[in-house]
Scaffold this motif. Structure first.
Motif, PDB file in Angstrom:
ATOM      1  N   ASP A 144       0.825  -1.225   0.000  1.00 29.80           N
ATOM      2  CA  ASP A 144       0.000   0.000   0.000  1.00 29.80           C
ATOM      3  C   ASP A 144       0.853   1.266   0.000  1.00 29.80           C
ATOM      4  N   SER A 146       3.148   2.170   2.222  1.00 31.50           N
ATOM      5  CA  SER A 146       3.629   2.605   3.548  1.00 31.50           C
ATOM      6  C   SER A 146       5.027   2.075   3.834  1.00 31.50           C
ATOM      7  N   GLU A 162       4.578  -4.243  10.640  1.00 28.94           N
ATOM      8  CA  GLU A 162       3.436  -4.947  10.066  1.00 28.94           C
ATOM      9  C   GLU A 162       3.237  -4.552   8.590  1.00 28.94           C
ATOM     10  N   PRO A 163       3.154  -5.487   7.651  1.00 24.89           N
ATOM     11  CA  PRO A 163       3.167  -6.930   7.897  1.00 24.89           C
ATOM     12  C   PRO A 163       4.546  -7.603   7.848  1.00 24.89           C
ATOM     13  N   TYR A 296       1.113   5.867  10.110  1.00 24.68           N
ATOM     14  CA  TYR A 296       0.215   4.966  10.834  1.00 24.68           C
ATOM     15  C   TYR A 296       0.780   4.616  12.207  1.00 24.68           C
ATOM     16  N   ALA A 297      -0.112   4.235  13.101  1.00 25.36           N
ATOM     17  CA  ALA A 297       0.278   3.753  14.423  1.00 25.36           C
ATOM     18  C   ALA A 297       0.369   2.241  14.350  1.00 25.36           C
ATOM     19  N   LEU A 298       1.075   1.631  15.301  1.00 27.51           N
ATOM     20  CA  LEU A 298       1.201   0.167  15.285  1.00 27.51           C
ATOM     21  C   LEU A 298       1.121  -0.394  16.692  1.00 27.51           C
ATOM     22  N   GLU A 299       0.431  -1.545  16.777  1.00 29.55           N
ATOM     23  CA  GLU A 299       0.062  -2.150  18.055  1.00 29.55           C
ATOM     24  C   GLU A 299       1.153  -3.008  18.698  1.00 29.55           C
ATOM     25  N   HIS A 317      -7.726   2.079  19.983  1.00 28.11           N
ATOM     26  CA  HIS A 317      -7.588   1.106  18.894  1.00 28.11           C
ATOM     27  C   HIS A 317      -6.333   0.251  19.098  1.00 28.11           C
ATOM     28  N   GLU A 318      -5.187   0.893  19.314  1.00 27.22           N
ATOM     29  CA  GLU A 318      -3.935   0.125  19.435  1.00 27.22           C
ATOM     30  C   GLU A 318      -3.955  -0.751  20.684  1.00 27.22           C
ATOM     31  N   HIS A 321      -5.972  -3.918  20.114  1.00 26.12           N
ATOM     32  CA  HIS A 321      -5.171  -4.934  19.414  1.00 26.12           C
ATOM     33  C   HIS A 321      -4.369  -5.827  20.366  1.00 26.12           C
ATOM     34  N   GLU A 340      -8.139  -5.926  12.732  1.00 22.80           N
ATOM     35  CA  GLU A 340      -8.596  -4.547  12.504  1.00 22.80           C
ATOM     36  C   GLU A 340     -10.092  -4.362  12.748  1.00 22.80           C
ATOM     37  N   PHE A 391      -5.004  -3.100   4.703  1.00 25.16           N
ATOM     38  CA  PHE A 391      -5.402  -2.130   5.736  1.00 25.16           C
ATOM     39  C   PHE A 391      -6.434  -1.148   5.191  1.00 25.16           C
ATOM     40  N   TYR A 396     -11.183  -2.794   8.058  1.00 27.36           N
ATOM     41  CA  TYR A 396     -11.380  -2.085   9.334  1.00 27.36           C
ATOM     42  C   TYR A 396     -12.866  -1.883   9.638  1.00 27.36           C
TER      43      TYR A 396
HETATM   44  N1  ARG Z   1      -2.224  -2.331  12.379  1.00 26.76           N
HETATM   45  C1  ARG Z   1      -2.041  -0.909  12.272  1.00 26.76           C
HETATM   46  C2  ARG Z   1      -3.246  -0.304  12.961  1.00 26.76           C
HETATM   47  O1  ARG Z   1      -4.315  -0.285  12.428  1.00 26.76           O
HETATM   48  C3  ARG Z   1      -1.897  -0.411  10.879  1.00 26.76           C
HETATM   49  C4  ARG Z   1      -0.746  -0.960  10.137  1.00 26.76           C
HETATM   50  C5  ARG Z   1      -0.638  -0.331   8.782  1.00 26.76           C
HETATM   51  N2  ARG Z   1       0.509  -0.815   8.154  1.00 26.76           N
HETATM   52  C6  ARG Z   1       0.795  -0.637   6.888  1.00 26.76           C
HETATM   53  N3  ARG Z   1       1.876  -1.175   6.460  1.00 26.76           N
HETATM   54  N4  ARG Z   1       0.022   0.068   6.121  1.00 26.76           N
HETATM   55  O2  ARG Z   1      -3.217  -0.016  14.068  1.00 26.76           O
END
Ligand code: ARG
Ligand code: ZN
Length: 465
Positions: A144, A146, A162-163, A296-299, A317-318, A321, A340, A391, A396
């Motif tokens: 995507d 990112s 991720e991923p 983006y944020a990550l969990e 949200h995080e 997760h 998600e 994503f 989501y």
């Molecule tokens: N899991 C993350 C979140 O929704 C988003 C990760 C997005 N990663 C990416 N490579 N676009 O909290």
């Protein structure tokens, strides 16, 4: 015929070897064992993961010279799942200096994102691989667009994996199905701080400080993080619903001030979510707020990272997760709605409890306002072929809406006991959408094939919500 047998043995069980005309007996197996598969066959990411072994523990010892220069050794404790003549690890970029297996020098070569290792003797049972490497870690670009993996910041670097980005900073079995414990020890200039997963022990030796993070619970590689930078570090604790206290470490880039309200929310958010989902799965908590501008944020387990000051719902949200994504993780990436959709649903639960509309009303508005041709409805949340959709809104928002529709269908009691059981039955493990559906049917005593076909597998706006 030996090479044919070896090639087939890459991924097929022994019984399938009869196809060569040889009996599926020990005599058909070359004495030296056979190579592990160089993929676990994830439909969206066909190159990731490796067969023939199961990782138990990663010990990563990393010397951080700058955000473009590291020197590291990763020690991997694994168990062979068959007699293994050769196996592979995922590694993207970096220069490998040496590999040993059980203390013996091993031959290795690179092929794309694979590090292929031939030990001096075939492996049976437990074995330990040490990979010594150095270089400037690359940033992986996701389908995507990112950034993924090692991401440079103005004052250091943050890992958001991720991923598939985990392969940019340590060699590993990069599939969410193979979970392992972690110990990550980073030595960096003492002016910098280093965040990681789990609990911390820190040793200063003058100009350099070693930060050792331990995460004993099985965790997927994509949730392993470090972040190095000029952070303001705070160390406190929070009380869980059980009464137990766990340590909290927060790392905040001072350009964002002290982020006091973000730090203070960690306890209330965790206790709120425990009320629906059951006990918090990790031994520590906290936030990392950096300037990576990753988008983006990550969990990351126990220590989610935010690329700037998060709003409350992103933090909710995080943390949602931590149960769905981090403790129970999808076996293959196509089932990412199990992460998600649940995290999205968690946001709606929070909003409903804090003066907003009911969860159902929130999703009803989205359902009503999105025309049949809207992006929300296609592709289907759990059936798509382009990894760039991993994503997207269907995963989501429609994933969360699926849960809201399911709650309406089976009732509150069955629904919340389903969520808790999903987290409890697969704690620190992995699951599939099919397993979730089977559990939903068991808990509700309902046949739900039609329901889930409509909501998860059909690229069309469901006729009703
Ligand atoms: N899991 C993350 C979140 O929704 C988003 C990760 C997005 N990663 C990416 N490579 N676009 O909290
Ligand atoms: Zn998420």
């Amino acid at each position: 015929t030996a090479p044919v047998v070896a090639a087939l043995a890459l991924s097929l069980p022994l019984a399938s070897l009869t196809v060569t005309g040889l009996p599926a007996s020990a005599a058909a197996v070359p004495k030296g064992g056979s190579p592990g598969a160089t993929s676990i066959g994830d439909p969206l990411f066909p190159t990731i993961g490796n067969g023939g072994y199961d990782v138990r523990h990663y010990d990563i010892s990393l010397d951080y010279r700058s955000n473009t220069s590291i020197r590291a050794t990763t020690t991997i404790a694994a168990r062979a799942t068959k007699r293994l003549s050769r196996f592979s690890l995922d590694l993207e970029g970096l220069h490998v200096d040496a590999v040993t297996v059980d203390g013996h020098t091993a031959r290795f070569r690179r092929a794309g994102t694979k590090l292929i290792i031939t030990p001096s003797h075939p492996l049976v049972g437990s074995f330990t691989t040490k990979v010594r490497y150095h270089g400037a870690p690359v940033t992986h670009t996701d389908p995507d667009g990112s950034p993924d993996g090692w991401i440079r910041t103005t004052d250091g670097a943050t890992v958001q994996s991720e991923p598939v980005g985990a392969a940019t900073w340590f060699p590993n079995n990069n599939t969410p199905q193979d979970k392992a414990g972690f110990r990550v020890s980073v030595t960096a200039p003492s002016a910098l701080a280093v965040a990681g997963n789990g609990t911390l022990v820190k040793h200063r030796h003058g100009a350099r400080t070693t930060w050792t993070w331990t995460q004993p619970r099985p965790m997927a590689t994509y949730l392993a993080m470090i972040s190095v930078g000029r952070y303001q570090v705070t160390h406190t604790s929070v009380r869980l619903r059980s009464g137990k206290r766990i340590p909290v470490w927060n790392f905040v880039d001072p350009i964002f001030g002290s982020a006091k309200s973000e730090r203070d929310l960690v306890g209330p958010i965790i206790r709120f979510e425990e009320g629906f989902y059951g006990p918090y799965p990790w031994n520590s908590a906290g936030v990392v707020i950096d300037n990576s501008k990753s988008g983006y944020a990550l969990e990351n387990a126990g220590r989610p990272v935010f690329d700037g000051l998060p709003d409350v719902l992103t933090e909710v949200h995080e943390y949602g997760h931590q149960w769905y994504g981090d403790s129970v993780t999808p076996k293959r990436w196509m089932d990412v709605w199990l992460n998600e959709g649940f995290a999205d649903y968690t946001e709606k639960l929070w909003t409903a409890k804090h003066g907003g509309q009911s969860v159902r009303a929130q999703y009803q508005t989205i359902y009503d306002d999105t025309p049949a041709g809207g992006r929300l409805w296609s592709p289907a949340p759990a059936r798509f072929s382009d990894p760039a959709d991993l994503f997207g809104d269907p995963v989501y928002t429609r994933g969360g809406m699926t849960l809201a529709a399911l709650r309406f269908e089976i009732g509150d009691t069955a629904f919340f006991s389903l969520l808790r059981r999903w987290a409890a039955d697969h704690r620190y493990g992995s699951g599939t959408t099919a397993e979730f559906i089977a559990l939903a049917e068991r808990v509700s005593h309902r046949q739900l094939d039609g329901f889930f076909t409509t909501w998860l597998y059909t690229a069309k706006k469901p006729a009703r919500f």
